[in-house]
Design a protein around this motif. Structure first.
Motif, PDB file in Angstrom:
ATOM      1  N   LEU A 183       0.813  -1.222   0.000  1.00 11.79           N
ATOM      2  CA  LEU A 183       0.000   0.000   0.000  1.00 11.79           C
ATOM      3  C   LEU A 183       0.849   1.275   0.000  1.00 11.79           C
ATOM      4  O   LEU A 183       0.646   2.162  -0.844  1.00 11.79           O
ATOM      5  CB  LEU A 183      -0.985  -0.035   1.180  1.00 11.79           C
ATOM      6  N   PRO A 184       1.832   1.395   0.906  1.00 12.33           N
ATOM      7  CA  PRO A 184       2.673   2.604   0.855  1.00 12.33           C
ATOM      8  C   PRO A 184       3.407   2.754  -0.482  1.00 12.33           C
ATOM      9  O   PRO A 184       3.591   3.874  -0.966  1.00 12.33           O
ATOM     10  CB  PRO A 184       3.676   2.396   1.993  1.00 12.33           C
ATOM     11  N   LEU A 185       3.805   1.611  -1.106  1.00 20.67           N
ATOM     12  CA  LEU A 185       4.465   1.685  -2.415  1.00 20.67           C
ATOM     13  C   LEU A 185       3.507   2.266  -3.440  1.00 20.67           C
ATOM     14  O   LEU A 185       3.889   3.103  -4.268  1.00 20.67           O
ATOM     15  CB  LEU A 185       4.918   0.293  -2.875  1.00 20.67           C
TER      16      LEU A 185
ATOM     17  N   THR B 237       0.770  -3.206  -8.616  1.00 23.73           N
ATOM     18  CA  THR B 237      -0.445  -2.454  -8.298  1.00 23.73           C
ATOM     19  C   THR B 237      -1.464  -2.449  -9.440  1.00 23.73           C
ATOM     20  O   THR B 237      -2.619  -2.111  -9.218  1.00 23.73           O
ATOM     21  CB  THR B 237      -0.123  -0.999  -7.892  1.00 23.73           C
ATOM     22  N   SER B 238      -1.045  -2.810 -10.666  1.00 27.96           N
ATOM     23  CA  SER B 238      -2.008  -2.950 -11.759  1.00 27.96           C
ATOM     24  C   SER B 238      -1.753  -4.260 -12.493  1.00 27.96           C
ATOM     25  O   SER B 238      -0.732  -4.416 -13.179  1.00 27.96           O
ATOM     26  CB  SER B 238      -1.900  -1.785 -12.741  1.00 27.96           C
ATOM     27  N   LYS B 239      -2.691  -5.190 -12.369  1.00 27.38           N
ATOM     28  CA  LYS B 239      -2.527  -6.467 -13.078  1.00 27.38           C
ATOM     29  C   LYS B 239      -2.615  -6.260 -14.580  1.00 27.38           C
ATOM     30  O   LYS B 239      -1.971  -6.980 -15.344  1.00 27.38           O
ATOM     31  CB  LYS B 239      -3.579  -7.468 -12.611  1.00 27.38           C
ATOM     32  N   GLY B 240      -3.391  -5.259 -15.008  1.00 31.30           N
ATOM     33  CA  GLY B 240      -3.480  -4.950 -16.427  1.00 31.30           C
ATOM     34  C   GLY B 240      -2.123  -4.504 -16.951  1.00 31.30           C
ATOM     35  O   GLY B 240      -1.652  -4.981 -17.993  1.00 31.30           O
ATOM     36  N   PHE B 241      -1.468  -3.612 -16.213  1.00 36.51           N
ATOM     37  CA  PHE B 241      -0.121  -3.178 -16.595  1.00 36.51           C
ATOM     38  C   PHE B 241       0.812  -4.386 -16.659  1.00 36.51           C
ATOM     39  O   PHE B 241       1.560  -4.564 -17.618  1.00 36.51           O
ATOM     40  CB  PHE B 241       0.417  -2.147 -15.591  1.00 36.51           C
TER      41      PHE B 241
ATOM     42  N   ALA C 207      -5.825  -5.942  -3.980  1.00 37.86           N
ATOM     43  CA  ALA C 207      -7.044  -6.493  -3.386  1.00 37.86           C
ATOM     44  C   ALA C 207      -6.736  -7.396  -2.190  1.00 37.86           C
ATOM     45  O   ALA C 207      -7.597  -8.147  -1.755  1.00 37.86           O
ATOM     46  CB  ALA C 207      -7.836  -7.263  -4.429  1.00 37.86           C
ATOM     47  N   ALA C 208      -5.515  -7.305  -1.664  1.00 42.61           N
ATOM     48  CA  ALA C 208      -5.123  -8.068  -0.477  1.00 42.61           C
ATOM     49  C   ALA C 208      -5.524  -9.542  -0.588  1.00 42.61           C
ATOM     50  O   ALA C 208      -6.059 -10.130   0.339  1.00 42.61           O
ATOM     51  CB  ALA C 208      -5.726  -7.439   0.784  1.00 42.61           C
ATOM     52  N   GLY C 209      -5.254 -10.143  -1.748  1.00 38.43           N
ATOM     53  CA  GLY C 209      -5.513 -11.576  -1.925  1.00 38.43           C
ATOM     54  C   GLY C 209      -6.954 -11.916  -2.261  1.00 38.43           C
ATOM     55  O   GLY C 209      -7.268 -13.074  -2.505  1.00 38.43           O
TER      56      GLY C 209
ATOM     57  N   LEU D 271     -17.910  -6.673  -5.115  1.00 37.35           N
ATOM     58  CA  LEU D 271     -17.019  -7.705  -4.573  1.00 37.35           C
ATOM     59  C   LEU D 271     -15.930  -7.146  -3.671  1.00 37.35           C
ATOM     60  O   LEU D 271     -15.570  -7.760  -2.677  1.00 37.35           O
ATOM     61  CB  LEU D 271     -16.380  -8.509  -5.714  1.00 37.35           C
ATOM     62  N   LEU D 272     -15.364  -6.004  -4.022  1.00 34.43           N
ATOM     63  CA  LEU D 272     -14.202  -5.522  -3.263  1.00 34.43           C
ATOM     64  C   LEU D 272     -14.458  -4.198  -2.545  1.00 34.43           C
ATOM     65  O   LEU D 272     -13.553  -3.657  -1.914  1.00 34.43           O
ATOM     66  CB  LEU D 272     -12.984  -5.363  -4.191  1.00 34.43           C
ATOM     67  N   GLY D 273     -15.693  -3.660  -2.676  1.00 30.72           N
ATOM     68  CA  GLY D 273     -15.959  -2.377  -2.018  1.00 30.72           C
ATOM     69  C   GLY D 273     -15.750  -1.209  -2.960  1.00 30.72           C
ATOM     70  O   GLY D 273     -16.600  -0.350  -3.091  1.00 30.72           O
ATOM     71  N   GLU D 274     -14.602  -1.213  -3.652  1.00 26.74           N
ATOM     72  CA  GLU D 274     -14.313  -0.145  -4.622  1.00 26.74           C
ATOM     73  C   GLU D 274     -14.547  -0.686  -6.031  1.00 26.74           C
ATOM     74  O   GLU D 274     -14.146  -1.811  -6.316  1.00 26.74           O
ATOM     75  CB  GLU D 274     -12.839   0.281  -4.518  1.00 26.74           C
ATOM     76  N   PRO D 275     -15.168   0.109  -6.927  1.00 32.04           N
ATOM     77  CA  PRO D 275     -15.334  -0.377  -8.295  1.00 32.04           C
ATOM     78  C   PRO D 275     -13.995  -0.464  -9.031  1.00 32.04           C
ATOM     79  O   PRO D 275     -13.135   0.397  -8.865  1.00 32.04           O
ATOM     80  CB  PRO D 275     -16.245   0.667  -8.942  1.00 32.04           C
TER      81      PRO D 275
END
Ligand code: AMP
Ligand code: GLY
Length: 425
Positions: free
Chosen positions: A72-74, A101-105, A148-150, A174-178
């Protein structure tokens, strides 16, 4: 030198323990730390979601080195922020951390650089999703783009459940944030290996390999967790395979990031699936793994701080790491109910007797010191870690120590490392 560690889990406890053994280090400070870390380092409260607060801690402490534990800090750019203030910090910049931080990237990067990974489709809308899902044969793996913390990976047995999961990610149900993007991926089969390397932006050196046990239940059943235990041995990755992963996955990744003006300095954690077609990248993390770090650092004989400094200074080509031959294992004790909801605040006993077992170190993941009592304070509570000449002995030591430890609702898997013990070479 004073070292500041950011984080509050078992990984940070293991880092603090290893850093403290360095001849270069006079003081270890951890923010925010936990009840176990407080026994070996000074802890300072901080919110790991608050970039400015973390910067203020570092500016006030003026450490000679800051080590960033969690992602998260990263993702907030803590490394960039500390570098701008002239503070030495170990970890990737925000741009380099995008590998995690981005699986798409990460998927597009792997494709651009011809690095083996599962076939995938990256979807930014429901329309794209509905078209893409037809291209996959179930089971289909559906992944959130962001951290998504796993909890961001869903394995779906049909196209309909894949669509439902993907819509759940887009809507935020599912995760709270869209999620803005969702990855669909082919399901890979095989053994998973956590291949962590130190990278100085140009060169990489591998850490000892490890295998995580991500599911809550024995025999790898039930929901995914942050990791219920790991083991590390000399033989889990044959030398030829290790070189192959180094030359065909780790080095091209670091070269690719440098070519794209986001040199990766820090721990590159490559989650590998050892498939029938060879190793394939499941995921990248931009940091030490948890609980991999607990088991791996127990085997590290070299000075960790020197190795991290060599990464920052671009000197890894001249650096060698020495490892204790044999094996190590970390068994995680969790709170009843984890990875779902759980209660905390239960007194922990037996840690003294557990620590007497030879070769054992106990790293705290979620504990709090209240008065002179240690209380449970998280889903994962302790990582009982042991090193020994063989995996059998390391596991026997970890479980012997675990049997001494008590708190209400303690749960741990009894089969960490067992698949490796029963597998024929
Ligand atoms: P990730 O967050 O991408 O690491 O995924 C978390 C876990 O989900 C991995 O450690 C695997 O156990 C599982 N997983 C992810 N992607 C795949 C895949 N393509 N095939 C099989 N399992 C996967
Ligand atoms: N043990 C897996 C992780 O650190 O992400």
């Amino acid at each position: 030198m004073k070292v500041l560690i950011l984080g509050s889990g078992g990984r940070e406890h293991a880092l603090a323990w290893a850093v403290k053994r360095s001849s270069r280090v006079t003081e270890v400070v951890c923010a925010p730390g936990n009840g176990g870390i407080a026994q070996i380092a000074r802890c300072i409260p901080v919110n790991l979601k608050d970039l400015d607060a973390m910067v203020r801690v570092a500016e006030a402490e003026q450490p000679g080195l800051t080590i960033v534990g969690p992602e998260l800090p990263l993702s907030l750019g803590i490394v960039d922020a500390l570098q701008e203030r002239g503070l030495r910090v170990f970890g990737p910049t925000r741009a380099a951390a995008m590998l995690e931080t981005s699986k798409g990237f990460a998927k597009r990067f792997l494709q651009r650089h011809n690095i083996l990974t599962a076939n995938y489709a990256l979807c930014a809308s429901a329309a794209e999703l509905e078209k893409a899902v037809e291209m996959f044969h179930p089971p289909i793996v559906v992944k959130a783009d962001g951290l998504a913390a796993g909890k961001g990976v869903i394995i779906c047995q049909s196209r309909n459940t894949a669509l439902e999961a993907a819509h759940g990610l887009f809507s935020g149900k599912l995760l709270g944030e869209p999620e803005q993007q969702v990855v669909l991926e082919e399901l890979l089969h095989g053994d998973e290996i956590s291949f962590m390397c130190l990278s100085d932006g140009k060169h990489v050196i591998p850490l000892a390999p490890a295998q995580d046990h991500k599911r809550i239940g024995e025999g790898d059943t039930g929901p995914n967790t942050g990791g219920m235990g790991v083991y590390s041995t000399d033989t889990m990755l044959e030398p030829g395979m290790k070189d192959w992963v180094l030359h065909h996955i780790a080095e091209p990744t670091v070269r690719g990031m440098a070519d794209e003006d986001a040199p990766f300095v820090g721990v590159l954690y490559i989650g590998l699936m050892m498939t029938a077609r060879g190793p394939q990248v499941l995921e990248f993390n931009a940091r030490f793994g948890d609980p991999e770090t607990q088991a791996v650092l127990l085997r590290l004989e070299s000075d960790l701080v020197e190795a991290l400094e060599a990464s920052i200074d671009g000197r890894l080509a001249e650096t060698e790491l020495r490892w204790t031959p044999g094996a190590s294992a970390c068994v995680v004790a969790s709170s009843s109910g984890y990875p779902g909801s759980y209660a905390t605040g239960f007194p922990i006993s037996g840690l003294g007797a557990a620590a007497q077992v030879p070769g054992v170190q106990i790293f705290h993941s979620g504990s709090a010191q209240v008065g002179n009592q240690l209380l449970t304070a998280g889903g994962r509570v302790l990582g009982v870690t042991a090193a020994a000449p063989s995996l059998e002995e390391a596991l026997a030591r970890a479980y012997e120590a675990m049997a001494e430890i008590h708190y209400e609702g303690i749960y741990y898997r009894h089969d960490i490392g067992h698949r490796s013990l029963t597998r024929k070479p």
